[in-house]
Design a protein around this motif. Sequence first.
Motif, short mmCIF file in Angstrom:
data_model
loop_
_atom_site.label_atom_id
_atom_site.label_comp_id
_atom_site.label_asym_id
_atom_site.label_seq_id
_atom_site.Cartn_x
_atom_site.Cartn_y
_atom_site.Cartn_z
N SER A 5 1.07 -1.00 -0.21
CA SER A 5 -0.12 0.47 0.37
C SER A 5 0.63 0.99 0.00
CB SER A 5 -0.89 0.15 1.09
OG SER A 5 -0.55 -0.19 2.35
N GLU A 6 1.74 1.35 0.50
CA GLU A 6 2.71 2.33 0.79
C GLU A 6 4.03 2.99 -0.60
OE1 GLU A 6 6.18 2.37 3.49
OE2 GLU A 6 5.25 2.07 4.83
N MET A 7 3.75 1.66 -1.31
CA MET A 7 4.02 1.48 -3.38
C MET A 7 3.01 2.00 -3.55
SD MET A 7 6.96 -1.76 -3.35
CE MET A 7 6.61 -1.51 -4.91
N ALA A 8 1.81 1.35 -3.30
CA ALA A 8 0.49 2.03 -4.28
C ALA A 8 0.76 3.17 -4.34
CB ALA A 8 -0.06 1.67 -4.01
N GLU A 9 0.43 4.01 -2.78
CA GLU A 9 0.76 5.23 -2.84
C GLU A 9 2.07 6.10 -3.40
OE1 GLU A 9 0.63 8.31 1.00
OE2 GLU A 9 -0.61 6.58 1.13
N ALA A 10 3.14 5.92 -3.39
CA ALA A 10 3.67 6.52 -4.02
C ALA A 10 4.11 6.73 -5.49
CB ALA A 10 4.72 6.04 -3.63
N PHE A 11 3.39 5.45 -6.35
CA PHE A 11 3.00 5.62 -7.47
C PHE A 11 1.29 7.00 -8.06
CE2 PHE A 11 4.73 1.32 -8.33
CZ PHE A 11 6.32 1.66 -8.70
N GLU A 12 0.77 6.67 -7.15
CA GLU A 12 -0.40 7.28 -7.55
C GLU A 12 0.17 8.68 -6.96
OE1 GLU A 12 -4.24 9.09 -8.25
OE2 GLU A 12 -2.78 6.96 -8.31
N GLN A 13 0.58 8.94 -6.14
CA GLN A 13 1.40 10.18 -6.00
C GLN A 13 2.54 10.93 -7.40
OE1 GLN A 13 3.35 10.69 -2.04
NE2 GLN A 13 1.23 10.32 -0.86
N ALA A 14 3.17 9.80 -7.54
CA ALA A 14 4.26 10.23 -8.52
C ALA A 14 3.52 10.32 -10.03
CB ALA A 14 4.97 9.25 -9.03
N ARG A 15 2.31 9.42 -10.54
CA ARG A 15 1.35 9.93 -11.24
C ARG A 15 0.38 11.30 -11.39
NH1 ARG A 15 -3.97 8.50 -12.96
NH2 ARG A 15 -5.07 8.70 -10.83
N THR A 16 0.31 11.34 -10.53
CA THR A 16 -0.34 12.62 -10.36
C THR A 16 0.23 13.79 -9.78
OG1 THR A 16 -1.35 12.75 -7.81
CG2 THR A 16 -2.70 11.76 -9.44
N ALA A 17 1.49 14.05 -9.73
CA ALA A 17 2.19 14.95 -9.05
C ALA A 17 2.43 16.42 -10.66
CB ALA A 17 3.51 14.61 -9.76
N PRO A 18 2.10 17.39 -9.67
CA PRO A 18 2.43 18.13 -10.85
C PRO A 18 3.62 18.36 -12.26
CG PRO A 18 2.78 18.95 -8.89
CD PRO A 18 2.63 17.76 -8.53
N ASP A 19 4.62 18.37 -11.66
CA ASP A 19 5.79 18.61 -12.39
C ASP A 19 7.04 16.90 -12.35
OD1 ASP A 19 7.19 18.32 -10.17
OD2 ASP A 19 7.19 20.79 -10.18
N VAL A 20 7.67 17.32 -13.34
CA VAL A 20 8.79 16.15 -13.72
C VAL A 20 9.82 15.35 -12.39
CG1 VAL A 20 10.22 15.25 -14.95
CG2 VAL A 20 8.65 16.29 -15.90
N THR A 21 10.48 16.76 -11.36
CA THR A 21 11.08 16.35 -10.39
C THR A 21 10.16 15.76 -9.38
OG1 THR A 21 11.83 17.93 -10.67
CG2 THR A 21 12.09 17.34 -8.95
#
Length: 84
Positions: A5-21
């Motif tokens: 679930s921690e990995m899924a959350e990190a992937f979701e945050q990456a997917r919806t992040a506002p910029d490349v960094t």
Amino acid sequence: MSDFSEMAEAFEQARTAPDVTDRASGLEEADRIGGVASVVAKMQGQGAEFCADCDVEIPDARRKAYPSAVCCVECQSIREARAV
């Protein structure tokens, strides 16, 4: 919270992040969580259900013979060949 679930959350945050960094940071965090979980499992003698290299299911016979296996036979052979 489980490692998955921690990995899924990190992937979701990456997917919806506002910029490349921010996306890169999220993916790096997910990778770190997965790596730490893998090391902890190895130290506890736990293997994996799916190969860490090719993501194919590790056969039950291999997991019974070598409970801490994290790779299928083919990928393990490749790893050993590279180590020589």
